[in-house]
Write a protein that holds these residues in place. Structure first.
Motif, PDB file in Angstrom:
ATOM      1  N   GLU A 189      68.921  67.678 -81.641  1.00  0.00           N
ATOM      2  CA  GLU A 189      68.351  69.178 -82.152  1.00  0.00           C
ATOM      3  C   GLU A 189      69.485  70.405 -82.311  1.00  0.00           C
ATOM      4  N   ALA A 190      70.695  70.200 -81.452  1.00  0.00           N
ATOM      5  CA  ALA A 190      71.336  71.155 -80.960  1.00  0.00           C
ATOM      6  C   ALA A 190      72.468  70.736 -82.556  1.00  0.00           C
ATOM      7  N   THR A 218      60.563  61.745 -80.167  1.00  0.00           N
ATOM      8  CA  THR A 218      60.331  62.902 -78.991  1.00  0.00           C
ATOM      9  C   THR A 218      62.187  63.365 -79.337  1.00  0.00           C
ATOM     10  N   SER A 219      62.399  64.258 -79.267  1.00  0.00           N
ATOM     11  CA  SER A 219      62.964  65.000 -79.590  1.00  0.00           C
ATOM     12  C   SER A 219      64.581  64.863 -78.506  1.00  0.00           C
ATOM     13  N   ASN A 220      65.971  64.283 -78.938  1.00  0.00           N
ATOM     14  CA  ASN A 220      66.693  64.273 -78.214  1.00  0.00           C
ATOM     15  C   ASN A 220      67.515  66.430 -77.824  1.00  0.00           C
ATOM     16  N   PRO A 221      67.153  67.177 -76.837  1.00  0.00           N
ATOM     17  CA  PRO A 221      68.241  68.359 -76.748  1.00  0.00           C
ATOM     18  C   PRO A 221      69.654  68.155 -77.606  1.00  0.00           C
TER      19      PRO A 221
END
Length: 159
Positions: A16-17, A10-13
């Protein structure tokens, strides 16, 4: 011996930003004609494979090579790009796919033959994301000119 099924991470927003921001930082460095700024998103030991197969090793080599390009062949060019996806393999490793195109000096439109697909590996060290591998492939789409045209139109929206 046990076989474990890999699960998508799962990605951490925020992560990713940060990765997407590195890509923009690279584009901005190109557009300023600044090799150091272009290479700043990379690790000291990064691998960079250019569209022609050139293999650059490390941030310094990436910066130096690109500065030579900016000074001689690409002075005044503009790079546009778009991140298509970021996929986390682990919380500290991600693969990003992007597309890019070049507007050559004195022109106002893309050179479709220069459109590229980018595969980039980002890693997180000491709470900071950096690119550690970059593969640039020219988007030739042999026998499928409609795909080349679609990519050009997608990139033109960024101009």
């Amino acid at each position: 011996m046990s076989l474990q099924t890999s699960r998508p991470q799962t990605s951490n927003p925020a992560d990713e930003a940060a990765i997407r921001a590195l890509y923009q930082q690279q584009l901005d460095g190109w557009n300023r004609g600044d090799g150091d700024a272009f290479a700043a998103p990379y690790t000291e030991d990064a691998d960079f494979i250019g569209f022609d197969g050139t293999h650059l090793k490390g941030r310094r080599e990436i910066a130096s090579f690109h500065q030579m390009l900016f000074d001689k062949y690409l002075r005044g060019s503009r790079l546009v790009g778009k991140v298509r996806s970021v996929r986390f393999l682990t919380p500290d490793v991600a693969i990003m796919h992007a597309v890019g195109g070049t507007v050559m000096p004195g022109r106002s439109d893309l050179e479709p033959d220069r459109n590229s697909i980018h595969t980039i590996v980002a890693i997180k060290r000491n709470a900071e994301w950096r690119f550690t591998a970059f593969q640039n492939s020219r988007a030739q789409f042999v026998g499928r000119p409609e795909l080349a045209q679609q990519l050009t139109e997608e990139l033109r929206q960024l101009l």
